[in-house]
Structure formats: C-alpha cells, structure tokens
Motif scaffolding. Sequence first.
Motif, PDB file in Angstrom:
ATOM      1  N   ARG A  56       0.875  -1.215  -0.109  1.00 39.90           N
ATOM      2  CA  ARG A  56      -0.209  -0.103   0.016  1.00 39.90           C
ATOM      3  C   ARG A  56       0.809   1.219  -0.022  1.00 39.90           C
ATOM      4  NH1 ARG A  56      -5.463  -0.501   1.038  1.00 39.90           N
ATOM      5  NH2 ARG A  56      -5.902  -2.580   1.473  1.00 39.90           N
ATOM      6  N   LEU A  57       0.383   2.263  -0.799  1.00 38.59           N
ATOM      7  CA  LEU A  57       1.077   3.545  -1.039  1.00 38.59           C
ATOM      8  C   LEU A  57      -0.012   4.436  -0.716  1.00 38.59           C
ATOM      9  CD1 LEU A  57       3.496   5.451  -1.441  1.00 38.59           C
ATOM     10  CD2 LEU A  57       2.703   5.400  -3.952  1.00 38.59           C
ATOM     11  N   LEU A  58       0.229   5.184   0.470  1.00 35.31           N
ATOM     12  CA  LEU A  58      -0.614   6.327   1.060  1.00 35.31           C
ATOM     13  C   LEU A  58      -1.976   5.649   1.241  1.00 35.31           C
ATOM     14  CD1 LEU A  58       0.630   9.376  -0.727  1.00 35.31           C
ATOM     15  CD2 LEU A  58       1.143   8.575   1.606  1.00 35.31           C
ATOM     16  N   GLY A  59      -2.176   4.450   1.809  1.00 41.23           N
ATOM     17  CA  GLY A  59      -3.391   3.848   2.063  1.00 41.23           C
ATOM     18  C   GLY A  59      -4.046   3.077   1.100  1.00 41.23           C
ATOM     19  N   ILE A  60      -3.534   3.105  -0.117  1.00 43.21           N
ATOM     20  CA  ILE A  60      -4.096   2.411  -1.396  1.00 43.21           C
ATOM     21  C   ILE A  60      -3.141   1.493  -1.929  1.00 43.21           C
ATOM     22  CG2 ILE A  60      -5.182   3.144  -3.797  1.00 43.21           C
ATOM     23  CD1 ILE A  60      -5.687   5.945  -2.784  1.00 43.21           C
ATOM     24  N   GLN A  61      -3.917   0.337  -2.499  1.00 41.61           N
ATOM     25  CA  GLN A  61      -2.920  -0.848  -2.934  1.00 41.61           C
ATOM     26  C   GLN A  61      -2.214  -0.338  -4.114  1.00 41.61           C
ATOM     27  OE1 GLN A  61      -4.753  -4.943  -2.158  1.00 41.61           O
ATOM     28  NE2 GLN A  61      -6.530  -3.619  -2.542  1.00 41.61           N
ATOM     29  N   HIS A  62      -0.884  -0.931  -4.105  1.00 44.05           N
ATOM     30  CA  HIS A  62      -0.003  -0.310  -5.066  1.00 44.05           C
ATOM     31  C   HIS A  62       0.643  -1.332  -5.594  1.00 44.05           C
ATOM     32  CE1 HIS A  62       2.665   2.829  -6.914  1.00 44.05           C
ATOM     33  NE2 HIS A  62       3.589   1.964  -6.609  1.00 44.05           N
ATOM     34  N   PHE A  63       0.608  -2.150  -6.941  1.00 45.62           N
ATOM     35  CA  PHE A  63       1.068  -3.245  -7.218  1.00 45.62           C
ATOM     36  C   PHE A  63       1.981  -3.118  -8.569  1.00 45.62           C
ATOM     37  CE2 PHE A  63      -3.025  -4.572  -5.469  1.00 45.62           C
ATOM     38  CZ  PHE A  63      -2.516  -5.515  -4.517  1.00 45.62           C
ATOM     39  N   HIS A  64       2.587  -1.673  -8.594  1.00 47.30           N
ATOM     40  CA  HIS A  64       3.602  -1.370  -9.622  1.00 47.30           C
ATOM     41  C   HIS A  64       4.679  -2.356  -9.665  1.00 47.30           C
ATOM     42  CE1 HIS A  64       1.916   3.129 -10.752  1.00 47.30           C
ATOM     43  NE2 HIS A  64       1.080   2.066 -10.415  1.00 47.30           N
ATOM     44  N   LYS A  65       5.028  -2.675  -8.616  1.00 47.06           N
ATOM     45  CA  LYS A  65       6.346  -3.732  -8.660  1.00 47.06           C
ATOM     46  C   LYS A  65       5.994  -5.050  -7.794  1.00 47.06           C
ATOM     47  CE  LYS A  65       9.355  -1.317 -10.851  1.00 47.06           C
ATOM     48  NZ  LYS A  65       8.690  -0.269 -11.331  1.00 47.06           N
ATOM     49  N   PRO A  66       6.792  -6.082  -7.840  1.00 44.01           N
ATOM     50  CA  PRO A  66       6.565  -7.321  -7.187  1.00 44.01           C
ATOM     51  C   PRO A  66       7.128  -6.814  -5.578  1.00 44.01           C
ATOM     52  CG  PRO A  66       7.658  -7.771  -9.024  1.00 44.01           C
ATOM     53  CD  PRO A  66       7.406  -6.340  -9.201  1.00 44.01           C
ATOM     54  N   PRO A  67       6.764  -7.672  -4.938  1.00 43.35           N
ATOM     55  CA  PRO A  67       7.081  -7.245  -3.340  1.00 43.35           C
ATOM     56  C   PRO A  67       8.202  -7.149  -2.652  1.00 43.35           C
ATOM     57  CG  PRO A  67       5.947  -9.473  -3.231  1.00 43.35           C
ATOM     58  CD  PRO A  67       6.164  -9.022  -4.682  1.00 43.35           C
ATOM     59  N   LEU A  68       9.320  -7.925  -3.341  1.00 43.77           N
ATOM     60  CA  LEU A  68      10.334  -8.122  -2.745  1.00 43.77           C
ATOM     61  C   LEU A  68      11.145  -6.913  -1.952  1.00 43.77           C
ATOM     62  CD1 LEU A  68      12.440 -10.455  -1.699  1.00 43.77           C
ATOM     63  CD2 LEU A  68      13.920 -10.034  -3.802  1.00 43.77           C
TER      64      LEU A  68
END
Length: 550
Positions: A56-68
């Motif tokens: 999450r970025l500023l409370g909103i889900q953010h999937f621009h990159k994988p999570p590692l």
Amino acid sequence: MPFPITSRRWLWLFLLVLGAAFAVQLGSWGPLESSEARYSEIGREMLTGQDWLHPRLLGIQHFHKPPLTYWLTAAGLGLFGENTVGVRLLPVLAVLLQVVLMYGLGLLLFQQDRARALAAAVIYGTLPVVLISALNVTTDAYLATLELAAAYGILRYYYRGGARWLYLFWIGLGLAFLTKGPVGFVLPLMAVLGFYVKQGQHKRPLTVHHWLGFGLFVLVGLSWYLYLIAEDPAFIRYFLYEHTVERFANAATFNRAKPWWFYLVLAPATSLPWAVALIVRAFQTPWNSVPRQWRNVLIFWVVVPLVFFSLSKSKLLLYVLPVFPGVVLLTVYYLGRCTEAALHRWYVSILAFYGLLLGLLCMLPVFSAVFPLGIEVRPYTAAYPAAGVVVMVLLLTLWNQVRIAPRLLLATALFTVTLLLTAKPIMQQNELAFNGSRPLAQFIRDKHLQNRRVLVYNELLPSLAFELGQLPVSLNDGNSSLNRETQFEPNDTWHRYLLYLDDPKQEPLLGSLLLQQPVMLVKGEIKPERQWMLRYFKQQEKLGKWTVLW
C-alpha cells in the motif's frame, strides 16, 4: 605493499572502507521523491499494517512492482528503526555484495587472475551509477545483486560444475523475478548466451538438479503472482499487459518518456572515467585480436541489453544497471592489454580527471553563492574534497609502489570515499531542492501541528508520510501522477486518503476536512477555481517551493 595485489585481503579492505564511507551520515537526509520516497513509505505501511501480500502507498494498494523490495525495506525498518538508515542500509549491503560477486566473476573470466578480479571489483564498486543505486532506494540495487548472483551461479556451474551453483542460479533468477518481473532475466540470459555462442563449449546434460532448480524458480518467483491471480483474475491482464507490454511500448503509461539515445549518453556519463578508457581502447584494438569470450561479453553483456533498454519507451537511469558488469570486465580486459607506459598515460589522465572534480567540489560553496545554481553549499563542505586531495597526494607520493595498476586502484578508491563524504552534507543542506520532505515535517512538528490532518494539494508526497509517520490526504486537482489504481480496493475507504476535486460527490468530505483545521501543503499555486479553500487557513509560510498553510 603489506601483502601482494593477488591477496584477497585487498578485497575485504576495500569493502570495509567503501562500507564505512556509505555508512557515515547515511540517514542525514530524508527519502527523496519520487521513487525512494515511494519504496520507503510502502515499506513503512507494510511493517505497520502487517499485510505482506498487498503493498500500500498512502493507504491505497500499489502493485506497480513485485513485493521483494518492499519486504526488504520493511525488514530494514524493523531491524534498524523507522528512519532513513533503516531504509538505506540494506541497499548499501546489496551493493557491497555486488562488489564481491564482481570479484567472483572476474576470477571466472580472467582464469583465476586475482589481480584483475580485484580491479573489476574496485572499478565496479566506484562507478558513479553504482553509488547512486546504493543511496537512492529502488528495486534496481536489489535486482542488480540478484542478477549478478544468478549470472555468477550459472557461469560457476559451467566452468567448474557443482549442483549448488545451479541452485544459486535458479534461486537468484526467482528472486529477481520477484523483484522486477521478466527484466530480471536480462543479465543471466546474456551470460548464458555469451558463454555458448561460437565458443564451442561442451553442453552439460540435463539432470534432476535442473528440474529441481526450475521448481525452486517457480516456487520463489511466481508464488506471489499466482496468489494474487487466484484472488482476482484481473491481475493476469494487469501483470502481463499493463506492466510488461505497456511499460515497454508506451511511454505515457508511467510518464517516463525519454529519447532513444538516452542511455547512449547517460550510461557512459555515469561510468566516467572508465567509459572513456573502454571506448578508446576498444577502437584502438583490432577486432580480430580480441578473443571470442571478450567479443561475446561486449555483444551480449553490453550491446544487446543497451539496445533492448533503448528500445523501451519507459526509461530511467538505473534500469540499465545490468550492463555495467560487462562494461567493467571489458575495461579491465582492454586496459590489461596496455603496456606499462600506456597504462601510465591513462593513470595520469584519470588522476587529472579526479583532481579536476575535487577542485570543482572545493569551489562549489563559492559557485553556489555567486551563480544561481538553486542549491546551498555551506563553506565547511569544501573541507571534505580538500582533505581528499591532500590524502591522495600524500599517499601516492609517499607510497613507493612502482606498478601503475595498484596506484590507479588506490586513487580510485580514495576519490570515491571523498565523493561520498562530500555528497552527504550537500544532500542534507538541500533536501527541499532535491525533493525531500524532512524540513516540511520538522516545520509541522515545530509548530505543534502534527496532530492535525495533513492535506497535500495536487501532489503525491509519500516522503512526508514517512517523515511524519501518518497518512496525508492527497487532493487531486488534475495531476495525473495522483491517479491511483483503486480498482483492486475492496471498499471505498480509500476516499479517506485521496479526493478528486473535480468530483462533486466528494465535496462534502472535502468540506468536512477543511472544518477540522488541517494543515495544507501547496507546491506552487492553487488553481483559481480552488482559491476559496484559502479562507479556512489563517497563517502560511513559504518553505522552498512549498507553502504550508494552517
């Protein structure tokens, strides 16, 4: 010399000195917009919310990159505290590991010549682009480390055998895929092609270790993607099209349009002075006299990736980090063909370049006071490059080393340490100019406003959220960078963190926020049709490009 140039002690000494230069004042400036601030804040929110699968970025889900990268950032914050040291320490360690891997690759490609392997490690660890990647937290430092690990693993397996190196290749590839997706294949794939093409290498047969390694890749590299796709099939198009095809083919998708020649200029510029040495020596050396191994390194490790990244419509400098291991290995190879007299001429030229840069850094406080550079450099900052010049001159004068290569490597290491020590006070003195928010957060705390809601007008400002430890409300007034991917949100609670001012349905919520005596930050000017909001604020103060209203 206290021990021969072939001793590994030089490698560990270089790592110790470089690591110490990175560590000094590592947290003296806050995360900078935009990339570093995003990764820092996503890691903080992940650590706070304990949701490791939905960044999450500023409370909103953010999937621009994988999570590692987000996982590692959160781990750094958990281990070393929620501060910029926690954000930056692991990328610095990743770059130091890259230096070790470059030494290992040098041993493989230079047939166990430790002197040349050391030269490759030192030159790589002192490239300006590598230093930037260590101090500007993004996926790229981690990706370069994992790609190097995978490339080293497969080449070590090809040269000497050993199943454990094959597993290193597959695990490194999986983690690279979990860091930045398919682009993580670039360097390992080029290393494989460079090993085989027209070299007549004996192909190792498939074994059970290949299949087990591939299974590890699938388990490590694809697990997160498959989990999200099972949760919502819309992620199939999102990952395969929007973040692969669209990112490559459409510059407007992520506002990273650059001309096709962008990397052809920036890659040599950020690897000076070695790029000049490589280009000049490559043109001076007859192609037929270059062994096939080094032709393949030039073609597959440098030229092909550079063309690939240049064809992409989305460009940032650190995207091309995978080409620099090849650049460094080729530089060591070509300079290694020089006579001692020719190498001495390069030594003099490179030292003159270092001296010129350090001299300019000494004069930077004067330049910043006389010319409108847009930055402030206090006089004491000049002490760092001045001390670097003195130490370099004394060591190179008093050291009775006759051979040129050790003297050149020592000068390079000293210059890099001086550069790192000089850059950090400049970063600290100019955070607002370099898009940091620490002075804004400090101002809010000094005015005892930290308990009020914070509104940010028409800008995405995760660095402020990181510094304050709370989420601001972003007021989108037509800025496309504030358009968030809310299609994956389970409900409408995201409106607490993002308001679209051109949506009449959100006017009641905006009015409610303004009645709560918030703090509002404005960069530049508010649009004329929004000037009515100013009547809710009694005081304001200008900080750099920002105006703080309360």
